[in-house]
Write a protein that holds these residues in place. Structure first.
Motif, PDB file in Angstrom:
ATOM      1  N   VAL A  40     -12.856 -17.751  38.417  1.00 18.68           N
ATOM      2  CA  VAL A  40     -12.689 -18.878  39.337  1.00 18.68           C
ATOM      3  C   VAL A  40     -11.608 -18.616  40.389  1.00 18.68           C
ATOM      4  CG1 VAL A  40     -13.544 -20.613  37.720  1.00 18.68           C
ATOM      5  CG2 VAL A  40     -11.095 -20.041  37.722  1.00 18.68           C
ATOM      6  N   GLU A  41     -11.038 -17.409  40.362  1.00 19.72           N
ATOM      7  CA  GLU A  41     -10.042 -17.080  41.386  1.00 19.72           C
ATOM      8  C   GLU A  41     -10.014 -15.579  41.603  1.00 19.72           C
ATOM      9  OE1 GLU A  41      -5.253 -17.566  42.372  1.00 19.72           O
ATOM     10  OE2 GLU A  41      -5.982 -17.863  40.327  1.00 19.72           O
ATOM     11  N   VAL A  42     -10.029 -15.180  42.875  1.00 28.78           N
ATOM     12  CA  VAL A  42      -9.889 -13.782  43.269  1.00 28.78           C
ATOM     13  C   VAL A  42      -8.672 -13.682  44.177  1.00 28.78           C
ATOM     14  CG1 VAL A  42     -10.940 -11.877  44.558  1.00 28.78           C
ATOM     15  CG2 VAL A  42     -12.347 -13.300  43.059  1.00 28.78           C
ATOM     16  N   HIS A  43      -7.845 -12.674  43.940  1.00 32.02           N
ATOM     17  CA  HIS A  43      -6.656 -12.462  44.769  1.00 32.02           C
ATOM     18  C   HIS A  43      -6.572 -10.991  45.148  1.00 32.02           C
ATOM     19  CE1 HIS A  43      -2.768 -12.871  46.521  1.00 32.02           C
ATOM     20  NE2 HIS A  43      -2.103 -12.304  45.540  1.00 32.02           N
ATOM     21  N   GLU A  44      -6.519 -10.743  46.457  1.00 36.72           N
ATOM     22  CA  GLU A  44      -6.466  -9.391  46.988  1.00 36.72           C
ATOM     23  C   GLU A  44      -7.600  -8.528  46.433  1.00 36.72           C
ATOM     24  OE1 GLU A  44      -2.506  -8.040  46.182  1.00 36.72           O
ATOM     25  OE2 GLU A  44      -1.642  -9.236  47.809  1.00 36.72           O
ATOM     26  N   GLY A  45      -8.783  -9.145  46.357  1.00 41.37           N
ATOM     27  CA  GLY A  45      -9.979  -8.432  45.953  1.00 41.37           C
ATOM     28  C   GLY A  45     -10.141  -8.239  44.464  1.00 41.37           C
ATOM     29  N   ARG A  46      -9.248  -8.828  43.652  1.00 36.25           N
ATOM     30  CA  ARG A  46      -9.319  -8.649  42.208  1.00 36.25           C
ATOM     31  C   ARG A  46      -9.485  -9.996  41.511  1.00 36.25           C
ATOM     32  NH1 ARG A  46      -4.461  -4.258  41.022  1.00 36.25           N
ATOM     33  NH2 ARG A  46      -5.288  -2.574  42.354  1.00 36.25           N
ATOM     34  N   PRO A  47     -10.290 -10.036  40.431  1.00 33.54           N
ATOM     35  CA  PRO A  47     -10.432 -11.286  39.676  1.00 33.54           C
ATOM     36  C   PRO A  47      -9.095 -11.648  39.029  1.00 33.54           C
ATOM     37  CG  PRO A  47     -11.465  -9.470  38.498  1.00 33.54           C
ATOM     38  CD  PRO A  47     -11.084  -8.944  39.846  1.00 33.54           C
ATOM     39  N   LEU A  48      -8.721 -12.929  39.125  1.00 34.70           N
ATOM     40  CA  LEU A  48      -7.398 -13.321  38.657  1.00 34.70           C
ATOM     41  C   LEU A  48      -7.435 -14.406  37.582  1.00 34.70           C
ATOM     42  CD1 LEU A  48      -4.368 -12.833  39.061  1.00 34.70           C
ATOM     43  CD2 LEU A  48      -4.392 -14.631  40.798  1.00 34.70           C
ATOM     44  N   PHE A  68     -11.762 -36.564  39.082  1.00 30.84           N
ATOM     45  CA  PHE A  68     -11.010 -35.394  38.640  1.00 30.84           C
ATOM     46  C   PHE A  68     -10.034 -34.978  39.731  1.00 30.84           C
ATOM     47  CE2 PHE A  68     -10.869 -30.617  38.531  1.00 30.84           C
ATOM     48  CZ  PHE A  68      -9.922 -30.547  37.524  1.00 30.84           C
ATOM     49  N   VAL A  69      -8.743 -34.898  39.358  1.00 24.64           N
ATOM     50  CA  VAL A  69      -7.691 -34.547  40.315  1.00 24.64           C
ATOM     51  C   VAL A  69      -6.913 -33.350  39.769  1.00 24.64           C
ATOM     52  CG1 VAL A  69      -5.641 -35.329  41.565  1.00 24.64           C
ATOM     53  CG2 VAL A  69      -7.497 -36.948  41.058  1.00 24.64           C
ATOM     54  N   PRO A  70      -7.076 -32.158  40.333  1.00 22.92           N
ATOM     55  CA  PRO A  70      -6.232 -31.027  39.935  1.00 22.92           C
ATOM     56  C   PRO A  70      -4.779 -31.309  40.327  1.00 22.92           C
ATOM     57  CG  PRO A  70      -8.149 -30.306  41.199  1.00 22.92           C
ATOM     58  CD  PRO A  70      -8.056 -31.785  41.354  1.00 22.92           C
ATOM     59  N   VAL A  71      -3.852 -31.002  39.415  1.00 25.70           N
ATOM     60  CA  VAL A  71      -2.426 -31.251  39.657  1.00 25.70           C
ATOM     61  C   VAL A  71      -1.687 -29.966  39.305  1.00 25.70           C
ATOM     62  CG1 VAL A  71      -0.466 -32.738  39.157  1.00 25.70           C
ATOM     63  CG2 VAL A  71      -2.780 -33.655  38.967  1.00 25.70           C
ATOM     64  N   THR A  72      -1.129 -29.292  40.301  1.00 24.05           N
ATOM     65  CA  THR A  72      -0.609 -27.953  40.079  1.00 24.05           C
ATOM     66  C   THR A  72       0.741 -27.726  40.739  1.00 24.05           C
ATOM     67  OG1 THR A  72      -1.107 -25.589  40.362  1.00 24.05           O
ATOM     68  CG2 THR A  72      -1.913 -27.092  42.071  1.00 24.05           C
ATOM     69  N   THR A  73       1.502 -26.787  40.190  1.00 25.27           N
ATOM     70  CA  THR A  73       2.751 -26.339  40.816  1.00 25.27           C
ATOM     71  C   THR A  73       2.455 -25.287  41.877  1.00 25.27           C
ATOM     72  OG1 THR A  73       3.872 -26.786  38.724  1.00 25.27           O
ATOM     73  CG2 THR A  73       5.076 -25.461  40.298  1.00 25.27           C
ATOM     74  N   ARG A  74       1.231 -24.814  41.947  1.00 22.19           N
ATOM     75  CA  ARG A  74       0.856 -23.847  42.976  1.00 22.19           C
ATOM     76  C   ARG A  74       1.099 -24.398  44.378  1.00 22.19           C
ATOM     77  NH1 ARG A  74      -3.963 -20.103  42.086  1.00 22.19           N
ATOM     78  NH2 ARG A  74      -4.013 -19.671  39.848  1.00 22.19           N
ATOM     79  N   THR A  75       1.372 -23.500  45.315  1.00 26.11           N
ATOM     80  CA  THR A  75       1.399 -23.886  46.716  1.00 26.11           C
ATOM     81  C   THR A  75      -0.032 -24.198  47.172  1.00 26.11           C
ATOM     82  OG1 THR A  75       1.073 -21.637  47.505  1.00 26.11           O
ATOM     83  CG2 THR A  75       3.348 -22.348  47.118  1.00 26.11           C
ATOM     84  N   ARG A  76      -0.137 -24.783  48.342  1.00 28.09           N
ATOM     85  CA  ARG A  76      -1.483 -25.073  48.865  1.00 28.09           C
ATOM     86  C   ARG A  76      -2.288 -23.787  49.053  1.00 28.09           C
ATOM     87  NH1 ARG A  76       0.475 -28.273  53.998  1.00 28.09           N
ATOM     88  NH2 ARG A  76       2.185 -26.780  53.648  1.00 28.09           N
ATOM     89  N   LYS A  77      -1.650 -22.741  49.549  1.00 24.51           N
ATOM     90  CA  LYS A  77      -2.354 -21.471  49.742  1.00 24.51           C
ATOM     91  C   LYS A  77      -2.852 -20.920  48.414  1.00 24.51           C
ATOM     92  CE  LYS A  77      -1.710 -16.812  51.637  1.00 24.51           C
ATOM     93  NZ  LYS A  77      -0.750 -15.886  52.324  1.00 24.51           N
ATOM     94  N   GLN A  78      -2.019 -20.967  47.384  1.00 24.59           N
ATOM     95  CA  GLN A  78      -2.430 -20.471  46.066  1.00 24.59           C
ATOM     96  C   GLN A  78      -3.539 -21.333  45.470  1.00 24.59           C
ATOM     97  OE1 GLN A  78       1.426 -20.734  44.287  1.00 24.59           O
ATOM     98  NE2 GLN A  78       1.944 -18.594  44.665  1.00 24.59           N
ATOM     99  N   TYR A  79      -3.443 -22.643  45.652  1.00 19.79           N
ATOM    100  CA  TYR A  79      -4.478 -23.533  45.117  1.00 19.79           C
ATOM    101  C   TYR A  79      -5.823 -23.268  45.789  1.00 19.79           C
ATOM    102  CZ  TYR A  79      -7.336 -27.724  44.691  1.00 19.79           C
ATOM    103  OH  TYR A  79      -8.392 -28.576  44.491  1.00 19.79           O
ATOM    104  N   ARG A  80      -5.818 -23.008  47.087  1.00 18.41           N
ATOM    105  CA  ARG A  80      -7.080 -22.840  47.811  1.00 18.41           C
ATOM    106  C   ARG A  80      -7.811 -21.563  47.440  1.00 18.41           C
ATOM    107  NH1 ARG A  80      -4.044 -25.452  52.929  1.00 18.41           N
ATOM    108  NH2 ARG A  80      -4.938 -27.552  52.794  1.00 18.41           N
ATOM    109  N   ARG A  81      -7.160 -20.670  46.710  1.00 15.01           N
ATOM    110  CA  ARG A  81      -7.866 -19.491  46.190  1.00 15.01           C
ATOM    111  C   ARG A  81      -8.766 -19.843  45.011  1.00 15.01           C
ATOM    112  NH1 ARG A  81      -2.610 -16.381  46.031  1.00 15.01           N
ATOM    113  NH2 ARG A  81      -2.738 -16.663  43.768  1.00 15.01           N
ATOM    114  N   VAL A  82      -8.473 -20.962  44.345  1.00 11.82           N
ATOM    115  CA  VAL A  82      -9.206 -21.338  43.137  1.00 11.82           C
ATOM    116  C   VAL A  82     -10.537 -21.963  43.522  1.00 11.82           C
ATOM    117  CG1 VAL A  82      -9.163 -22.760  41.047  1.00 11.82           C
ATOM    118  CG2 VAL A  82      -7.054 -21.678  41.878  1.00 11.82           C
ATOM    119  N   ARG A  83     -11.597 -21.518  42.873  1.00  5.81           N
ATOM    120  CA  ARG A  83     -12.933 -22.068  43.103  1.00  5.81           C
ATOM    121  C   ARG A  83     -13.440 -22.629  41.778  1.00  5.81           C
ATOM    122  NH1 ARG A  83     -11.407 -22.139  47.350  1.00  5.81           N
ATOM    123  NH2 ARG A  83     -12.094 -21.057  49.239  1.00  5.81           N
TER     124      ARG A  83
END
Length: 294
Positions: A40-48, A68-83
């Motif tokens: 559900v997340e890829v970072h720099e071309g690798r599954p994360l 359903f509301v995701p609630v995370t300490t991730r930054t917005r950029k990090q959250y938007r990597r999640v699918r």
């Protein structure tokens, strides 16, 4: 509208609660019995990050039956990597409550309110960042990061990271209105007023939510769990290791990615029990006829 008629809101942490990196999967069973995984997340071309295939189906059921509301300490950029295996949530909370996303877009009014609150109630970011980075030892620090100009964290080598440093730094930060949380290889310093629960309360108000259900694994999730009608805590993570509990929080025994499944099952069971026990509405009365009969 009566609370029983308002939608159930599920506010859940993501990392090590619903989604898991390869290092957090904790697949203790024989390889042949390991669950099938969905990336559900890829970072720099690798599954994360991953969920189980079963959890992916449960996500879809949850999205149909609750807000359903995701609630995370991730930054917005990090959250938007999640699918996640659902349509984009109408609301998401990032940066530990510092940002509310509405249909994927930043709510600038909320962020401005948070900035004003922090400025009035705790030491500035620069002071805490300088103390953290100045006292940390390069021997065990891999990275130093500032998140959304709201909080700071270190990525550390856990084998050589001294717990005594975290304890000393936490005491210093507490006096200045900040909290310290160790989550896996990350050590966070977060302003005390920057909470997930405050942002969740704002989303619940806007959405007209009734019961709020929550899940999380770290000390940064404790306020979220306490504010919910019922919460779930994995068998791993900061809260489990410290023995943290509350009367309305269920501590699960499952650990790793299979605990993501267990949490989703528990959330759906609670939602469906609530639907079954909801009082039936009385049949609407027909409008009176001109002669006064109904």
């Amino acid at each position: 509208m009566p609370a029983a008629d308002r939608p159930v809101m599920v506010a859940s942490d993501l990392d090590r609660t619903l989604i898991y990196s390869a290092g957090a999967l904790m697949l203790a069973m024989p390889d042949a019995r390991a669950p099938r995984l969905l990336c559900v997340e890829v970072h720099e071309g690798r599954p994360l990050s991953f969920v189980t295939e079963t959890a992916a189906g449960l996500f879809a059921e949850l999205a149909r039956e609750a807000l359903f509301v995701p609630v995370t300490t991730r930054t917005r950029k990090q959250y938007r990597r999640v699918r996640l295996p659902v349509a984009e949530p109408a609301y998401a909370i990032c940066a530990n409550g510092g940002h509310i996303l509405v249909n994927g877009h930043t709510d600038h009014d909320w962020h401005r309110h948070i900035r004003q609150t922090l400025a009035a109630s705790c030491a500035p970011l620069e002071e805490v960042r300088e103390r953290m980075w100045h006292t940390a030892d390069p021997v065990w620090v891999r990275k130093e990061r500032t998140a959304e100009e709201l909080f700071v964290y270190l990525v550390v080598e856990r084998d050589s990271f001294p717990e005594s440093w975290a304890k000393d730094f936490a005491g210093w930060a507490e006096e200045r209105g900040w909290t310290v949380s160790v989550q896996g290889r990350k050590v966070y310093a977060v302003p005390r007023p920057l909470t997930k629960s405050a942002a969740v309360a704002e989303v619940a108000r806007r959405a007209g939510a009734g019961e709020i259900l929550a899940a999380g694994d770290s000390h940064l999730d404790a306020d979220l769990l306490l504010a919910a009608a019922h919460g779930w805590r994995p068998g791993h993570g900061e809260l489990a290791l410290s023995g943290w509990t509350a009367p309305h929080v269920t501590g699960l025994t499952a650990s790793g990615v299979v605990c993501g499944e267990a949490i989703l099952h528990a959330l759906l069971a609670r939602i469906r029990d609530r639907a079954r026990t909801r009082p039936a509405r009385p049949a609407p009365r027909t409008a009176p006829t001109p002669d006064g009969r109904s």
